[in-house]
Design a protein around this motif. Sequence first.
Motif, mmCIF file in Angstrom:
data_model
loop_
_atom_site.group_PDB
_atom_site.id
_atom_site.type_symbol
_atom_site.label_atom_id
_atom_site.label_comp_id
_atom_site.label_asym_id
_atom_site.label_seq_id
_atom_site.Cartn_x
_atom_site.Cartn_y
_atom_site.Cartn_z
ATOM 1 N N THR A 69 1.019 -1.647 0.103
ATOM 2 C CA THR A 69 -0.334 -0.126 -0.282
ATOM 3 C C THR A 69 0.948 1.665 -0.044
ATOM 4 O O THR A 69 0.803 2.177 -0.256
ATOM 5 C CB THR A 69 -1.452 0.217 1.403
ATOM 6 O OG1 THR A 69 -1.818 -0.812 1.109
ATOM 7 C CG2 THR A 69 -1.710 1.249 1.335
ATOM 8 N N LEU A 70 2.031 1.468 0.730
ATOM 9 C CA LEU A 70 3.037 2.305 0.764
ATOM 10 C C LEU A 70 3.280 2.933 -0.401
ATOM 11 O O LEU A 70 3.369 3.608 -0.639
ATOM 12 C CB LEU A 70 4.439 2.193 2.233
ATOM 13 C CG LEU A 70 3.323 2.410 3.274
ATOM 14 C CD1 LEU A 70 4.553 1.869 4.740
ATOM 15 C CD2 LEU A 70 2.876 4.156 3.620
ATOM 16 N N ARG A 92 0.891 12.672 9.224
ATOM 17 C CA ARG A 92 0.988 10.083 8.679
ATOM 18 C C ARG A 92 1.473 9.518 10.168
ATOM 19 O O ARG A 92 0.971 8.575 9.521
ATOM 20 C CB ARG A 92 2.217 11.357 7.539
ATOM 21 C CG ARG A 92 1.963 9.783 6.692
ATOM 22 C CD ARG A 92 2.929 9.733 5.648
ATOM 23 N NE ARG A 92 3.358 8.517 5.174
ATOM 24 C CZ ARG A 92 4.564 8.192 4.066
ATOM 25 N NH1 ARG A 92 5.141 9.209 3.660
ATOM 26 N NH2 ARG A 92 3.821 7.039 3.195
ATOM 27 N N SER A 93 2.558 10.110 10.378
ATOM 28 C CA SER A 93 3.093 9.204 11.989
ATOM 29 C C SER A 93 2.321 8.477 11.885
ATOM 30 O O SER A 93 2.316 7.783 13.029
ATOM 31 C CB SER A 93 4.351 9.718 12.201
ATOM 32 O OG SER A 93 5.532 9.860 11.640
ATOM 33 N N GLY A 101 -3.442 3.212 3.744
ATOM 34 C CA GLY A 101 -4.150 3.927 2.847
ATOM 35 C C GLY A 101 -4.575 5.012 2.193
ATOM 36 O O GLY A 101 -3.870 5.771 1.609
ATOM 37 N N GLY A 102 -5.131 5.840 3.502
ATOM 38 C CA GLY A 102 -5.364 6.735 3.110
ATOM 39 C C GLY A 102 -3.803 8.238 3.099
ATOM 40 O O GLY A 102 -4.089 9.264 2.049
ATOM 41 N N ALA A 131 -3.533 16.098 7.340
ATOM 42 C CA ALA A 131 -4.324 16.338 9.274
ATOM 43 C C ALA A 131 -5.640 15.773 8.727
ATOM 44 O O ALA A 131 -6.164 15.324 9.359
ATOM 45 C CB ALA A 131 -4.384 17.979 8.935
ATOM 46 N N LEU A 132 -6.736 16.094 7.273
ATOM 47 C CA LEU A 132 -8.287 15.171 7.590
ATOM 48 C C LEU A 132 -7.933 14.183 7.789
ATOM 49 O O LEU A 132 -8.764 13.447 8.305
ATOM 50 C CB LEU A 132 -8.439 16.340 6.037
ATOM 51 C CG LEU A 132 -8.976 17.760 6.258
ATOM 52 C CD1 LEU A 132 -9.203 18.313 4.877
ATOM 53 C CD2 LEU A 132 -9.891 17.945 7.414
ATOM 54 N N VAL A 133 -7.380 13.744 6.609
ATOM 55 C CA VAL A 133 -7.194 11.996 6.894
ATOM 56 C C VAL A 133 -6.872 11.004 8.424
ATOM 57 O O VAL A 133 -7.388 9.901 8.813
ATOM 58 C CB VAL A 133 -6.246 11.695 5.769
ATOM 59 C CG1 VAL A 133 -5.954 9.924 5.543
ATOM 60 C CG2 VAL A 133 -6.923 11.778 4.324
ATOM 61 N N ALA A 134 -5.347 12.363 8.370
ATOM 62 C CA ALA A 134 -5.796 11.282 9.622
ATOM 63 C C ALA A 134 -6.245 11.543 10.895
ATOM 64 O O ALA A 134 -7.030 10.578 11.665
ATOM 65 C CB ALA A 134 -4.374 12.408 10.551
#
Length: 479
Positions: free
Chosen positions: A16-17, A136-137, A146-147, A192-195
Amino acid sequence: MTRQAEARRMTRAAVTLSVGEVLGKLATLLMLGLLARALGVADFGAFSFGLGLGLLLASATTLGLDQRLVQLTGGDPQSLSARLSSLLAVRLSLAAAVVVLSAAVLPLAVADDVRWHVTLALVAAACCDGVTEAFRSAASARHVQGGPAVVLVVQRFLALGLVVAAVELGGGITGAALGYLAASVVGMVLMALVARVRADVRPSPAAVTRGHVRDYVVAVRVTGLNDLVSMALFRIDVVIIAWLAGTVAVGYYTAAYRLLETVLFISWSVARVILPALADTSLRAVERSRTVATALVVVTAVYLPYTALLLTRGEELVALLFGEDFGSRAIILWLAPAPLFFGVAQVALIALLALRPDPAVLLASTLALATNVALDVALIPLYGPAAAAAATTAAYAVQAVVVVIALRRRVAPVHVRRALVVCTGAAVVAGATMLLPVHVVLAALVGGVVYVGLWWLASRRWDRPTHDLVRSVLTSGAS
């Protein structure tokens, strides 16, 4: 969890990454290739200098604390949002300081052909990317891959579109830098939104505490200094070349260096996947050893045939991507082994940092940086950017040796010798097939097929455990 099950989980996460990283790297490579052709060697060198210096200065805001975040939350998952809040407070404060100081110093410190305002925009972009990496971390700590991978792809392709549009509209190198900065800002907001949505990570200024900030500050003496030294190792060549040989030499070096940098996502992806697993304090020593062994075999199996490609057809590959003016056989030959050394060093480094800030990591990075700088200063005036390529490879080799020795002392024995011999034999034969008098892309494809086929047959005979593991992963993926 069995070895096969854990390997399948890690492989799915790594894939995925890697897919996101591949697409993102292709977008960046295309962006730089188009810039090189549109701007010429000198302006492309100035843009590359800004990118390199931006990442170097932005490392003063990251300080390796993303790894510390994952490590701290490995034993206390419920504290993730609060610990991210404190990390963001530290990082945003440092980023503001770096941008302000850069704005004050760059007009006085850089040569006219570098264009300080271009470099400042790229410094700001790198600082934004540091904030993006914190989010991301945090998502990675909850095994959400995935996001963030999608956000990475969107940001890189947005950068491609904005940079190319700016150049086509006559904005030149300044427009390209501003387009790159705009894409970094958008990427930061999206991450930021995905996290928040996908990983339920909700940082807040009210959640910042002295205790959590102190946990990061304590680690700076190892992880922070190591991050600074590692980024210096990664980018110092561009600064020294610009100082000793000018931006034209930077342009030649950067074109070849991109062939190294473009594939480093593999080791970064593997390291990002194994870090949360190794940070789990309940993991047994034998399981930890197996995880590290699997990661070492993966990066070696990928980078060995790539080394063969660069040694046999690297000059043609650079010319294909950046134009005939940028091909340099000497630079690419010296850089060819560097991805392999870098990949091994990254896996061992992450394994050492997973449970505590290990001083061996800082020692390895410092020795590597000292090797790099000493060779650069001594040899670049005599041999130009090819000397910088040799220095880079030597430095990563030093780093890999030191961290692998430290890893053997701190982790249960890692048995990879037979797997590495099989990979090496397949890579040698595949490299010979890449010398066929055909187009470089076709040669790479043929060599890749030969490598995979030979590895499959040889591993079934001489490295059955790895063969069965890969077969199990592929079967699981197909089902």
